[in-house]
Design a protein around this motif. Structure first.
Motif: not given
Lengths: 112, 112
Positions: A42-43, B9, B105
């Motif tokens: 995740k960030e 992503r 993200d």
């Protein structure tokens, strides 16, 4: 020497324990300090800013020691959900006031 | 949306291909940053924009890396002739002034 240094851990602690992380920085002109939390894949997310007088947010307490150039994060009553990597972040000083310098992160695992 | 949005992503490319990674910052955020995060490391600064101006690109690893933000909002990070060592997570962050940075993200780039 890295600009921001952290013990990578992992720190394995039981639920309910108190755990503390330290982070040292090399640039004495640094202006702002933060702790970010990063879950796996995740960030990074802001956990808390660190103020000169120290600050608390629920179970989390952050402190800054400018003389010794370190910041700390204390987590009380650890929860399973606290398991994550905690990133120490410093910005300001001669690197440019906008640029964040991250530590490598300290991994925390809270065990049931 | 309310947060920083990154796309794609996930990106898989063959060595030698060019890739483009997109970042859509929080509306109104003047400052935009790109970071590269290798496994087990903290994010490393790549470049910084204030509006459309690229004020610092000192972290870009080579001249194969290029970033732009032509209208002061959306930014693109381009990597030409990708190499295996470019495999990493690429994070974008935005902020207003000297407030804490908000991260997207990330794009997980794998070079085969």
């Amino acid at each position: 020497r890295k600009e921001v240094e952290q013990d990578p851990g992992p720190f394995n602690v039981p639920e309910g324990a108190t755990v503390a992380f330290n982070c040292t920085y090399s640039n004495s002109a640094s202006q702002s300090f933060f702790w970010y939390r990063q879950d796996c894949r995740k960030e990074p997310k802001l956990l808390m800013s660190v103020y000169s007088s120290g600050n608390e947010d629920g179970r989390f307490t952050a402190q800054l020691n400018r003389a010794s150039q370190y910041i700390s994060l204390l987590i009380r009553d650890s929860k399973l959900s606290d398991s994550a990597t905690y990133l120490c972040v410093v910005n300001g000083g001669t690197s440019g006031t906008y640029k964040y310098i991250f530590g490598t992160g300290t991994r925390l695992k809270v065990l049931a | 949306g309310a947060g920083v949005s990154q796309s794609p992503r996930y990106k898989v490319a063959k060595r030698g291909q060019d890739v483009a990674l997109r970042c859509d910052p929080i509306s109104g955020h003047v400052s935009l940053f790109w970071y590269q995060q290798a496994l087990g490391q903290g994010p490393e600064f790549l470049t910084y924009f204030q509006n459309e101006a690229q004020l610092d690109k000192s972290g870009l690893p080579s001249d194969r890396f290029f970033a732009e933000r032509p209208e002061g909002s959306v930014s693109t990070l381009k990597i030409q002739r990708t190499q295996q060592e470019d495999s990493a997570v690429y994070l974008c962050a935005s902020t207003l002034g000297y407030q804490p940075q908000h991260f997207g993200d990330g794009t997980r780039l794998s070079i085969l």
